[in-house]
Design an enzyme around this catalytic site. Sequence first.
Site, PDB file in Angstrom:
ATOM      1  N   HIS A 240       4.085  11.404 -32.175  1.00 44.83           N
ATOM      2  CA  HIS A 240       5.544  10.891 -31.782  1.00 44.83           C
ATOM      3  C   HIS A 240       6.690  11.283 -32.480  1.00 44.83           C
ATOM      4  CE1 HIS A 240       7.594   6.909 -30.742  1.00 44.83           C
ATOM      5  NE2 HIS A 240       8.508   7.396 -31.551  1.00 44.83           N
TER       6      HIS A 240
ATOM      7  N   GLU B  13       1.069   8.521 -36.248  1.00 48.78           N
ATOM      8  CA  GLU B  13       1.285   9.024 -35.127  1.00 48.78           C
ATOM      9  C   GLU B  13       1.944  10.615 -35.212  1.00 48.78           C
ATOM     10  OE1 GLU B  13       3.269   6.625 -32.233  1.00 48.78           O
ATOM     11  OE2 GLU B  13       2.045   4.800 -32.562  1.00 48.78           O
TER      12      GLU B  13
ATOM     13  N   ASP C 238       6.382  11.480 -27.039  1.00 48.34           N
ATOM     14  CA  ASP C 238       4.969  11.684 -27.605  1.00 48.34           C
ATOM     15  C   ASP C 238       4.505  13.075 -26.990  1.00 48.34           C
ATOM     16  OD1 ASP C 238       4.854   9.143 -28.773  1.00 48.34           O
ATOM     17  OD2 ASP C 238       3.912   8.372 -26.882  1.00 48.34           O
TER      18      ASP C 238
HETATM   19 ZN   LIG Z   1       5.330   7.425 -28.829  1.00 50.06          ZN
END
Ligand SMILES: [Zn+2]
Length: 322
Positions: free
Chosen positions: A295, A292, A243
């Site tokens: 990510h 996300e 991340d």
């Molecule tokens: Zn992640």
Amino acid sequence: MGMKIRIIGLCLVAMLSMSGCGNGHSDVESSNDAQPLEAVEIIVDGSTASRNETVDIVVEAIFEDGERQTVTGGFVISTDLIVEGENSVIIPGDALTGEDFEIAVEYEGVGDKKSIKVVNLLSETIDDEGIITNPEALDMVVNKQRTLPSDYVPEDLVKVEVETCLPNEEINQLREVASDALTRMFEGAEADGFTLVARSGYRSYNTQTALYNGYVSRHGQEYADKYSALPGQSEHQSGLAMDITAQSVGLQLEDYFGDTDEGKWVSEHAHEYGFIIRYPLGMEDITGYLYEPWHLRYLGVDLATEVYESGLTLEEYFMSFE
Ligand SMILES: [Zn+2]
């Protein structure tokens, strides 16, 4: 001396006349001596194969009158693959999805080439309990249907070399190949004027268990299942996910990272370094996760570029071969 050379010469002439033109097409199933050979064709069953798979090659001779005959011997196979027996090749055990192997065959001066693309099908990398059987492979897929073994710990975890923002030593690790790629990507971003920061990488099975249980006790099961991966189902356990964040989002993980200059740079360039944005916007039904933009999943440059250019999620990309 002169005698010896003459004997060798005679033998050569005798050998050539036995195995050469006078022999016709003796390696095809039925002879077609009257027709000159027009072309040779390699025929394989399908254009993709999985790691460790044995691929049988059929070589067909095509004559000027259009007749085709299977060649049973007398051809030469050239390939980087291991050739087994007369006409089989084996895909290496460490072959990754997206790799191409070329097979060339030559028969009586005529040749053909074919390439086989490696696709390690999802259906072939999972056991009956839903446990992934290739956790160490760079092309492995973990999600809510595909669980990493609880004892899987990557053997080549290293501390990342890029800037991080959390003190936890475990999460500042990635597998070495992914860490090296992350360093190059951050340098690439920096060269374009954007500073990225790594926030959370490797997460052990036990850490994920504690994280998930924490969500359950604070917010209940339903919330936990929506926002946290079950132990074994987090891509972070693979050591191939990181991340990332930036000062523009306060070093947090925020949806609007995708709208920042840093986030846009990442979405356009990550694949050049071997990463994809694993959970794109609006693909929750397929990936199992909300958007996300932070990510990143390491796949290697070849596969990441293929997935990026396909416009598909990782799941859809693999399913397109099933
Ligand atoms: Zn992640």
